[in-house]
Design an enzyme around this catalytic site. Structure first.
Site, PDB file in Angstrom:
ATOM      1  NE  ARG A  33      17.089   9.608  13.685  1.00 17.40           N
ATOM      2  CZ  ARG A  33      16.627   8.648  14.448  1.00 17.40           C
ATOM      3  NH1 ARG A  33      15.493   8.038  14.155  1.00 17.40           N
ATOM      4  NH2 ARG A  33      17.276   8.271  15.538  1.00 17.40           N
ATOM      5  N   GLY A 128      10.180   7.996  22.483  1.00 15.41           N
ATOM      6  CA  GLY A 128      10.991   6.818  22.794  1.00 15.41           C
ATOM      7  C   GLY A 128      10.822   5.657  21.840  1.00 15.41           C
ATOM      8  CG  ASP A 179      18.684  11.505  16.273  1.00 12.77           C
ATOM      9  OD1 ASP A 179      18.996  10.801  15.292  1.00 12.77           O
ATOM     10  OD2 ASP A 179      18.483  11.040  17.403  1.00 12.77           O
TER      11      ASP A 179
HETATM   12  P1  ADP Z   1      13.382   9.187  20.902  1.00  9.36           P
HETATM   13  O1  ADP Z   1      14.192  10.417  20.605  1.00  9.36           O
HETATM   14  O2  ADP Z   1      13.808   8.015  20.108  1.00  9.36           O
HETATM   15  O3  ADP Z   1      11.905   9.414  20.780  1.00  9.36           O
HETATM   16  P2  ADP Z   1      14.567   9.571  23.482  1.00  9.36           P
HETATM   17  O4  ADP Z   1      14.640   8.714  24.687  1.00  9.36           O
HETATM   18  O5  ADP Z   1      15.833  10.058  22.890  1.00  9.36           O
HETATM   19  O6  ADP Z   1      13.666   8.794  22.412  1.00  9.36           O
HETATM   20  O7  ADP Z   1      13.713  10.869  23.819  1.00  9.36           O
HETATM   21  C1  ADP Z   1      12.459  10.763  24.434  1.00  9.36           C
HETATM   22  C2  ADP Z   1      12.343  11.797  25.538  1.00  9.36           C
HETATM   23  O8  ADP Z   1      12.328  13.126  24.972  1.00  9.36           O
HETATM   24  C3  ADP Z   1      11.047  11.689  26.297  1.00  9.36           C
HETATM   25  O9  ADP Z   1      11.132  10.755  27.350  1.00  9.36           O
HETATM   26  C4  ADP Z   1      10.860  13.099  26.825  1.00  9.36           C
HETATM   27  O10 ADP Z   1      11.679  13.337  27.969  1.00  9.36           O
HETATM   28  C5  ADP Z   1      11.421  13.935  25.687  1.00  9.36           C
HETATM   29  N1  ADP Z   1      10.364  14.345  24.747  1.00  9.36           N
HETATM   30  C6  ADP Z   1      10.248  14.033  23.441  1.00  9.36           C
HETATM   31  N2  ADP Z   1       9.170  14.615  22.874  1.00  9.36           N
HETATM   32  C7  ADP Z   1       8.566  15.337  23.834  1.00  9.36           C
HETATM   33  C8  ADP Z   1       7.409  16.181  23.895  1.00  9.36           C
HETATM   34  N3  ADP Z   1       6.636  16.402  22.828  1.00  9.36           N
HETATM   35  N4  ADP Z   1       7.113  16.778  25.081  1.00  9.36           N
HETATM   36  C9  ADP Z   1       7.889  16.592  26.161  1.00  9.36           C
HETATM   37  N5  ADP Z   1       8.975  15.806  26.160  1.00  9.36           N
HETATM   38  C10 ADP Z   1       9.326  15.173  25.043  1.00  9.36           C
HETATM   39 MG    MG Z   2      16.331  10.654  20.951  1.00  6.74          MG
END
Ligand code: ADP
Ligand code: MG
Length: 388
Positions: A33, A128, A179
């Protein structure tokens, strides 16, 4: 041509087959999003207005009889999660497995006794970057597990609440509901106006002919992790002082700018409170302007939101400011602002459909953005049977 999400689901089915040498029985998809307006107001009970984007996470899987959760992700090639279903508990996993295990745990009781889940995740949301790869991961996992129990179709608010609980209890991130709500309940051509106080939500139609360009400014200042709690504390102090001086109010969103002055607030507390009060008003004004197809007004509200985040809330940075200014100067752009927590990350620009691909290219070639893409408001999460 297949839509982005169907193509991703098909590719994920193929990856699952190649990895596990069996066909998945269910495939699910959940979008990331971008928040159009309403920044840093979720924790003061304000309004936010995200859209689901054309980037998302797909999950393909089967039920097994081995009693194990087995998961792989194309984002972490070479890593395999393998944990007995009965042993999944808060604090038992770290990193990306905590999100997946946490969501599976929410649905554990709906699985047949002794069952396991074998799944593969594949995402087009950058991790991230503030585009909520975490909610896309959680919601696609939830939709997969529900689908494996025969519950296919579209997501609902119950899925969002279960995923938020998983993020709180298993990943240890005290996130709001934005989210997960938008990933579950996004609708093509619509944004979702969410009242973070009551958690009520309503769809807001975005006029046809409008696109959004999301561009990464290329930096992440470490400052964010220490500055964020300071802003939050300033909002809490400001509300306490207003309540003390003027009587009970449930949140800053129920306060007026005059209350800030009348209660004698000054400095950072006054500036943060003013941002919270005005940003919520801007978010509701944006929703009304979008419904009236007043795109110029929407753009002006985005510009005012950015100025407030830069000057009052002070969570922008020179790289974000430069990219917002560059985007705002492009032909066909109605308005632009930083989006997400700040101190780096992404901007969002609202523009005419026909200008979107030019603007995206220019933000990368001349604006200094390493990554940019355009999107319309997309649909929320779904799951389908994938039997051959
Ligand atoms: P954002 O939600 O803004 O991308 P966050 O720090 O909240 O950032 O979430 C990122 C984390 O979510 C990653 O470091 C990982 O642990 C997990 N993550 C997100 N997408 C995946 C994916 N496709 N496969 C495995 N882990 C994921
Ligand atoms: Mg997040």
């Amino acid at each position: 041509m297949k839509s982005d999400c169907k193509a991703l689901a098909a590719a994920t089915t193929e990856l699952f087959k190649a990895k596990f040498h069996i066909h998945p029985t269910t495939v699910a998809y959940a979008p990331g999003r971008v928040n159009l307006i309403g920044e840093h107001v979720d924790y003061s009970g304000g309004f936010v207005l995200p859209i689901a984007i054309c980037r998302g996470t797909a999950a393909a899987g089967v039920l097994t009889r081995d009693g194990l959760l087995t998961a792989v992700s194309s984002a972490f090639a070479g890593e395999t999660i393998e944990v007995p279903m009965a042993q999944i508990r808060p604090g038992g996993a770290t990193g990306w497995s905590s999100y997946v295990a946490g969501v599976v745990a929410q649905y554990r009781d709906t699985l047949p006794p002794g069952a396991g889940v074998r799944m593969l995740l594949n995402s087009t949301v950058p991790l991230g970057s503030g585009l909520s790869s975490s909610a896309a991961l959680e919601v696609s996992t939830a939709m997969l597990v529900r689908g494996l129990c025969g519950d296919v179709g579209a997501a609902d608010s119950g899925v969002a609440v279960a995923c938020r609980r998983a993020e709180h209890e298993y990943a240890g991130v005290p996130c709001g509901i934005m989210d997960q709500y938008i990933s579950c309940m996004g609708r093509k051509g619509h944004a979702l106006l969410i009242d973070c106080h009551s958690e009520r939500h309503e769809l807001v139609s975005i006029p046809p002919g409008v696109s959004f360009v999301v561009a990464d400014c290329g930096v992440r200042h470490a400052l964010g992790s220490s500055e964020y709690p300071m802003r939050r504390a300033a909002c809490e102090r400001a509300l306490a002082k207003i309540v003390n001086a003027l009587g009970p109010r449930p949140s800053l969103r129920r306060c007026r700018v005059e209350d800030i002055e009348a209660s004698g607030l000054d400095g950072m507390d006054a500036a943060c409170a003013r941002h919270a009060v005005e940003e919520s008003a801007r978010t509701r004004a944006f929703a009304a302007a979008a419904r009236n197809e007043d795109l110029e007004r929407c753009g002006a509200l985005m510009a005012a939101s950015h100025a407030s985040l830069r000057d009052l809330y002070r969570v922008s940075c020179p790289e974000l400011d430069a990219l917002v200014e560059f985007a705002a100067r492009q032909a066909g752009v109605f308005g632009a602002r930083m989006t997400g927590g700040g101190f780096g990350g992404c901007i969002v620009a609202m523009c005419k459909d026909e200008a979107a691909s030019d603007i995206t290219a220019r933000l990368m070639a001349e604006g200094g953005s390493p990554k940019a893409f355009s999107t319309g408001p997309c649909a929320g999460a779904w799951a389908v049977r994938a039997d051959i």
